[in-house]
Design a protein around this motif. Structure first.
Motif, short mmCIF file in Angstrom:
data_model
loop_
_atom_site.label_atom_id
_atom_site.label_comp_id
_atom_site.label_asym_id
_atom_site.label_seq_id
_atom_site.Cartn_x
_atom_site.Cartn_y
_atom_site.Cartn_z
N THR A 160 0.85 -1.19 0.00
CA THR A 160 0.00 0.00 0.00
C THR A 160 0.88 1.24 0.00
N HIS A 161 0.57 2.19 -0.87
CA HIS A 161 1.28 3.46 -0.95
C HIS A 161 0.29 4.60 -0.72
N VAL B 163 -4.25 -12.68 -10.54
CA VAL B 163 -4.69 -11.45 -11.19
C VAL B 163 -4.41 -10.30 -10.24
N ASN B 164 -3.71 -9.31 -10.71
CA ASN B 164 -3.32 -8.18 -9.88
C ASN B 164 -4.37 -7.08 -9.99
N TYR B 165 -5.00 -6.77 -8.85
CA TYR B 165 -5.99 -5.70 -8.81
C TYR B 165 -5.40 -4.47 -8.11
N ASN B 166 -5.74 -3.30 -8.61
CA ASN B 166 -5.39 -2.05 -7.96
C ASN B 166 -6.63 -1.44 -7.31
N LEU C 20 -2.93 3.82 -3.03
CA LEU C 20 -2.88 2.76 -4.03
C LEU C 20 -2.55 1.45 -3.31
N ARG C 21 -3.53 0.56 -3.30
CA ARG C 21 -3.35 -0.74 -2.63
C ARG C 21 -3.40 -1.84 -3.67
N ASN C 22 -2.40 -2.67 -3.66
CA ASN C 22 -2.32 -3.81 -4.57
C ASN C 22 -2.99 -5.02 -3.91
N SER C 23 -3.76 -5.78 -4.68
CA SER C 23 -4.38 -6.99 -4.17
C SER C 23 -4.25 -8.08 -5.22
N ILE C 24 -3.66 -9.20 -4.85
CA ILE C 24 -3.49 -10.31 -5.77
C ILE C 24 -4.62 -11.30 -5.54
N VAL C 25 -5.45 -11.48 -6.56
CA VAL C 25 -6.64 -12.33 -6.46
C VAL C 25 -6.44 -13.55 -7.34
#
Length: 481
Positions: free
Chosen positions: A418-419, A464-467, A448-453
């Protein structure tokens, strides 16, 4: 229907055992903390642990409340919006292709929302150069609202096209009341102690459809719902923690801070419900399957190290802050009653760090601020939901008494880095005859938070990389007296 039996078995196991219930993944929702507080604190990226004199440091370094020399009351309101999309962008008009399957996602943007973010008061008393302060603060640790919509298509082992769609709407709200007692010794050393009381409300609902479209399979020319389920999870509860801190001032311009926070001890009540319409190609009537569980989650210890530097030239004064947090996440745990679940909790987590930097420039009555806040992921790269603990999942009976699969959350959702990028401006009035001042601060924060689903696959899994993007404008009003 000509179908590979192993594929059917894998899907059935994934449905009943790979559900994303209150496992390590959902317990992590209780520990996520957004950058929130006063506009001054947020505008500096939260890097105020050693500088103090802002009530938002109350649980990060309680000694920061000991730097107050006047009483203070403030409150904050905000307006925010969010968006979610894949990275790289995969839309229905422009899908992506990986490992034999085509996938895309619908993008979501929320409307603007208004929120009451925090209220705080500090009451300062003194005897000569020694102060004894009491602080109380309410703030939202988390106010997250996120939608995911994932669609893919691929060929099964017999070469027939399969379509799937997964949708999930998730809301997490964590509220904290903090109570602080702090003091100083001749402006050289500051001490503080804070007790936090938390309330939690997490909720999600969604669906999973897996089907052969019309005309795509010779045995089912009209199409077939192979798997179809609606699901909902809801949990609420409470928690408490304590934190202890000190600030040392070796020279006038420099402050060094250190603080520790105990685990937060959560008690949670989880309820879930699934409505099954098709399982392994067998049509169902949508009967409800539901259950509940009471569990405990012990979050990790954390260590906070901070430094602050202040200096001035003429009418211009500057403050620089830096802060480093280390969260010992591998010491967290999940339990039911007095039984610790060894297969969940710390086994999926790794220790992680949070870095904060910020600056404030004061020119007479005006202040300009900027900051950056970075939070690592708390998940191991190979973490995976484990639901063999029958108290959390397993098989049950529907309203008709028929045995059915248990909870049917399908995704693996590993919250990533997370940034936060922040800026702000403030105005503080000149003290009147009684020493009372009015101030107003404005901050903007882009998150901006990255979430790998990973939606459980028939074939090779593909992350799948979600922003998850958020934009917030925060306004604080306060009085020093």
């Amino acid at each position: 229907m000509k179908t590979n039996k192993l594929t059917i078995t894998v899907l059935a196991i994934a449905m009943s055992l790979a559900a994303g219930a209150q496992t390590s993944f959902d317990a992590a929702k209780l520990y996520e903390e957004e950058l929130n507080g006063t506009a001054r604190y947020v505008g500096m990226g939260g890097a105020m642990g050693a500088l103090g004199s802002d009530v938002s440091v109350i649980s990060h370094n309680p000694a920061g409340i000991g730097t107050y020399r006047n009483s203070d009351i403030n409150f904050s309101i905000s307006s925010f919006g969010t968006s979610v999309n894949t990275d790289p962008l995969a839309t229905k008009a422009s899908p992506l292709f990986a490992n034999g399957r085509t996938f895309y996602s619908h993008n979501f943007k929320s409307d603007l929302n208004l929120a009451f973010d925090n209220f705080a008061a500090v009451f300062s008393g003194f005897d000569d150069d020694n102060y004894l302060n009491f602080g109380i603060s309410y703030r939202k640790l988390q106010n997250m609202d996120r939608n995911l919509d994932y669609v893919d298509a691929f060929n099964d082992v017999d070469g027939y096209e399969v379509w799937r769609e997964y949708k999930d709407h998730q809301r997490n709200k964590i509220h904290s009341w903090d109570f602080n007692l702090s003091c100083n010794l001749s402006d050289l050393v500051y001490f503080g102690w804070t007790v936090g009381v938390l309330s939690t409300d997490t909720w999600s609902e969604g669906y999973f459809y897996d089907y052969y479209a019309e005309g795509k399979h010779p045995d089912f020319p009209g199409g077939l719902d192979y798997t179809a389920v609606d699901k909902m999870n809801q949990a609420d509860g409470s928690g408490w923690n304590m934190s202890f801190g000190t600030i040392i001032r070796p020279i006038q311009a420099l402050r060094l801070g250190v603080a520790i926070k105990t685990p937060t001890y959560f008690k949670q009540h989880l309820e879930y419900a699934d409505y099954l319409y098709a399982v392994e190609g067998n049509q169902k009537d949508g009967s409800k399957f539901s259950n509940y569980v009471n569990y405990k989650y012990s979050s990790p210890w954390s260590l906070d190290l901070s430094a602050g530097l202040t200096f001035g030239i003429g009418d211009v004064n500057c403050a620089l802050g830096g802060e480093y947090e280390r969260h010992f996440t591998q010491r967290s745990s999940l339990s039911i009653g007095n039984t610790r679940l060894e297969s969940q909790g710390a086994v999926d987590y790794k220790d992680f760090s949070v870095l904060k930097v910020g600056t404030e420039l004061n020119i007479k009555n005006l202040s300009l601020r900027g900051g950056y806040n970075y939070r690592e992921s708390m998940f191991n790269a190979d973490s995976y939901p484990y639901l063999y603990d029958t108290d959390f999942n397993g098989w049950g009976f529907d309203d008709n008494g028929d045995k059915v699969v248990g909870r049917t959350d399908f995704q693996i959702d590993r919250l990533g880095k997370t940034h936060y990028f922040t800026g702000g401006i403030g105005y503080c009035s000149t003290p009147d005859g009684d020493g009372t001042q009015f101030y107003v601060d404005l901050a903007y924060v882009h998150g901006l938070r990255n979430s790998i689903v990973n939606v459980n696959e028939y074939i090779e899994d593909v992350d799948v990389n979600y922003n998850y993007k958020s934009d917030k404008v925060l306004l604080t009003f306060g009085w020093n007296f």
